[in-house]
Design an enzyme around this catalytic site. Structure first.
Site, mmCIF file in Angstrom:
data_model
loop_
_atom_site.group_PDB
_atom_site.id
_atom_site.type_symbol
_atom_site.label_atom_id
_atom_site.label_comp_id
_atom_site.label_asym_id
_atom_site.label_seq_id
_atom_site.Cartn_x
_atom_site.Cartn_y
_atom_site.Cartn_z
ATOM 1 N N HIS A 82 59.071 -23.365 -16.270
ATOM 2 C CA HIS A 82 57.647 -23.436 -16.616
ATOM 3 C C HIS A 82 57.346 -24.748 -17.308
ATOM 4 O O HIS A 82 58.149 -25.254 -18.081
ATOM 5 C CB HIS A 82 57.277 -22.276 -17.541
ATOM 6 C CG HIS A 82 55.796 -22.042 -17.594
ATOM 7 N ND1 HIS A 82 55.159 -21.200 -16.713
ATOM 8 C CD2 HIS A 82 54.841 -22.564 -18.383
ATOM 9 C CE1 HIS A 82 53.864 -21.202 -16.973
ATOM 10 N NE2 HIS A 82 53.640 -22.022 -17.984
ATOM 11 N N ASP A 161 47.820 -11.921 -21.612
ATOM 12 C CA ASP A 161 47.818 -13.386 -21.527
ATOM 13 C C ASP A 161 46.839 -13.854 -20.465
ATOM 14 O O ASP A 161 46.154 -14.856 -20.638
ATOM 15 C CB ASP A 161 49.215 -13.938 -21.207
ATOM 16 C CG ASP A 161 49.137 -15.434 -20.946
ATOM 17 O OD1 ASP A 161 48.797 -16.157 -21.896
ATOM 18 O OD2 ASP A 161 49.335 -15.864 -19.802
ATOM 19 N N ARG A 168 40.743 -18.900 -23.618
ATOM 20 C CA ARG A 168 41.085 -20.134 -24.352
ATOM 21 C C ARG A 168 40.580 -21.359 -23.608
ATOM 22 O O ARG A 168 40.113 -22.318 -24.209
ATOM 23 C CB ARG A 168 42.610 -20.223 -24.531
ATOM 24 C CG ARG A 168 43.134 -19.246 -25.565
ATOM 25 C CD ARG A 168 44.643 -19.122 -25.474
ATOM 26 N NE ARG A 168 45.315 -20.393 -25.598
ATOM 27 C CZ ARG A 168 46.415 -20.735 -24.930
ATOM 28 N NH1 ARG A 168 47.001 -19.885 -24.096
ATOM 29 N NH2 ARG A 168 46.949 -21.907 -25.098
ATOM 30 N N SER A 183 51.873 -17.674 -24.909
ATOM 31 C CA SER A 183 51.331 -17.537 -23.552
ATOM 32 C C SER A 183 52.440 -17.752 -22.526
ATOM 33 O O SER A 183 52.658 -16.928 -21.631
ATOM 34 C CB SER A 183 50.207 -18.570 -23.365
ATOM 35 O OG SER A 183 49.885 -18.726 -22.005
ATOM 36 N N LYS A 187 54.737 -14.543 -20.345
ATOM 37 C CA LYS A 187 54.809 -14.473 -18.875
ATOM 38 C C LYS A 187 56.245 -14.573 -18.404
ATOM 39 O O LYS A 187 56.658 -13.876 -17.483
ATOM 40 C CB LYS A 187 54.005 -15.631 -18.263
ATOM 41 C CG LYS A 187 52.520 -15.376 -18.307
ATOM 42 C CD LYS A 187 51.762 -16.515 -17.696
ATOM 43 C CE LYS A 187 51.805 -17.734 -18.577
ATOM 44 N NZ LYS A 187 50.559 -18.458 -18.690
HETATM 45 N N1 URA Z 1 50.672 -22.990 -19.862
HETATM 46 C C1 URA Z 1 50.580 -21.658 -20.137
HETATM 47 O O1 URA Z 1 51.064 -20.818 -19.407
HETATM 48 N N2 URA Z 1 49.928 -21.308 -21.234
HETATM 49 C C2 URA Z 1 49.376 -22.199 -22.079
HETATM 50 O O2 URA Z 1 48.836 -21.797 -23.057
HETATM 51 C C3 URA Z 1 49.482 -23.575 -21.790
HETATM 52 C C4 URA Z 1 50.144 -23.953 -20.664
#
Ligand code: URA
Length: 441
Positions: A82, A161, A168, A183, A187
């Site tokens: 990620h 999220d 957000r 966040s 995930k």
């Molecule tokens: N990527 C994400 O999944 N969440 C965030 O808050 C910022 C970048």
């Protein structure tokens, strides 16, 4: 318990308990707590921050707000990657097929663009017909058969999220360490992989502009992942300029294809090889980082990664002919060259503003509901340290609305600053963070 009291507590800089955080996340997921109260809470977090314990609790509450993916039907250790978000970040499109070509199951959950940054799902939708809306069974079947599948954030995985991320994005509360860490990690934990490799960006185009903040974010995420029993590594890389050359959905897909064909930008390739090496070693496919790097380069040389990308696009309903013939990707109707107005060496690039220029062209979302124009964006011809002559092309801009493009051109020109003397390039990959600590790259 009342949400009002929790907002006030955070506004006053106090620490929330596990029970309070769980109450809030559960209530918000069930729509018992409205967006306006959650927006106020997010803004209070933005100004007052959260402690490490609160961040861990928020992550776990969000990860547990829906299903946790059970990947036990996929053989071997699974890897996920990620990025914290950047400009021109097409890493997953190159990295996924490379590690999958070496047999590492890539079971990935990706997001859409957020603020000035792009998202992998939007990019992949440049392939006509491509869908990330797979059932869990299809997802597992694809990972088992071709070693790679990407799903969108379904309503069932970390739904808290999903709602918070969208909120957000439109309430200027994205760039907060605890909110980003929770966040991303909620995930990743819900998506069930065993090995998590995090690409944490720092610099002008990142949410974490300062290296110290990026390091703190990386440490927090590695801690959350390790506590949850996952092998977690973070790599801090430079986002003081866009990654590679292309910014914009279909343009980035084209750059990813070029990279898999052996014509990639140096920075992009370096990042992909480094992240990939940790995925290979973490999933115990290869013993050490050096050997893993060699193997990864081999997937470009023998075109196995390109073939894997084709299989993956096809398996998710996309028209994979576009990989051999990129003319089939969405195409803008107007192409404009942006020329330098002075001589010099590129000293700085206002990277976030480049993301905003792409958004202005239609390549990003301004509201939760915005539609994206996949064809638009920019291809840079000059990056930091490059010598430029007045009249030389700095970038090619792709758009569908001449008026917007004229404005975008003016804004783009302001993003570059020049020096009269040569400019040294700074290190691209800066730090590697593992459970054992922080290492300089
Ligand atoms: N990527 C994400 O999944 N969440 C965030 O808050 C910022 C970048």
């Amino acid at each position: 318990m009342r949400m009002y009291d929790l907002i006030m507590k955070k506004r006053n800089g106090e620490e929330l308990t596990k029970e309070e955080i769980e109450f809030m996340i559960e209530g918000y997921t069930k729509e018992e707590i409205p967006d306006y109260q959650m927006s106020a809470f997010l803004m209070a977090v933005y100004f007052k921050g959260m402690t490490e314990d609160e961040t861990v609790e928020l992550t776990m509450a969000m990860a547990n707000s829906g299903d946790i993916m059970d990947l036990s039907e996929i053989e071997g250790l699974k890897a996920d990657k990620h990025s914290t978000g950047g400009v021109g970040d097409k890493t997953s499109l190159v990295l996924g097929p490379m590690v999958a070509a070496l047999g590492v199951p890539v079971a990935k959950m990706s997001g859409r663009g957020l603020g000035h940054t792009g998202g992998t799902i939007d990019k992949l939708e440049s392939f006509p017909g491509f869908s990330t809306d797979l059932t869990k069974e299809q997802f597992i079947q694809n990972v088992n058969s071709i070693k790679m599948a990407i799903i969108g954030q379904t309503g069932d995985l970390a739904p808290a999220d999903k709602k918070l991320y969208a909120l957000r994005d439109v309430t200027a509360t994205v760039d907060n360490l605890s909110l980003i860490a929770s966040s991303i990690m909620s995930k990743k934990l819900a998506a069930g992989a065993d090995v998590i490799v995090l690409d944490v960006k720092t610099g002008k185009g990142a949410f974490m502009k300062k290296e110290a903040d990026a390091l703190a974010l990386a440490r927090e995420m590695v801690k959350i992942g390790t506590n949850a029993g996952k092998e977690t590594v973070a790599i801090i890389s430079d986002m003081d300029q866009p990654l590679g050359f292309a910014v914009g959905n279909a343009l980035e897909v084209k750059e990813a294809i070029d990279t898999l064909n052996g014509n990639g930008a140096k920075d992009l390739l370096e990042l992909v090889i480094t992240l990939g090496a940790y995925m290979l070693v973490g999933t115990k496919r290869v013993e050490n980082i050096e050997a893993a790097r060699e193997k990864l380069l081999g997937t470009i040389e023998d075109k196995s990664a390109l073939k894997k990308f084709q299989e993956f696009v096809e398996a998710q309903g996309g028209d994979a002919r576009a990989i051999d013939n990129t003319e089939l990707l969405p195409k803008a109707s107007i192409v404009m060259e942006i020329k330098a107005e002075e001589d010099g060496f590129v000293e700085k690039i206002e990277t976030e503003e480049i993301g905003m220029v792409c958004l202005l062209l239609g390549g990003g979302r301004e509201t939760k509901e915005s539609e994206i124009d996949l064809s638009v964006g920019l291809v840079l011809h000059k990056k930091i340290g490059d010598a430029v002559k007045k009249g030389e092309v700095l970038a090619t801009m792709y758009g569908n609305d001449l008026k917007k493009m004229e404005i975008a051109r003016e804004r783009f020109l302001l993003t570059y600053s020049f020096s009269k003397t040569p400019v040294a390039k700074s290190a691209f990959i800066k730090w590697i963070i593992t459970k054992g600590g922080v290492e300089k790259y």
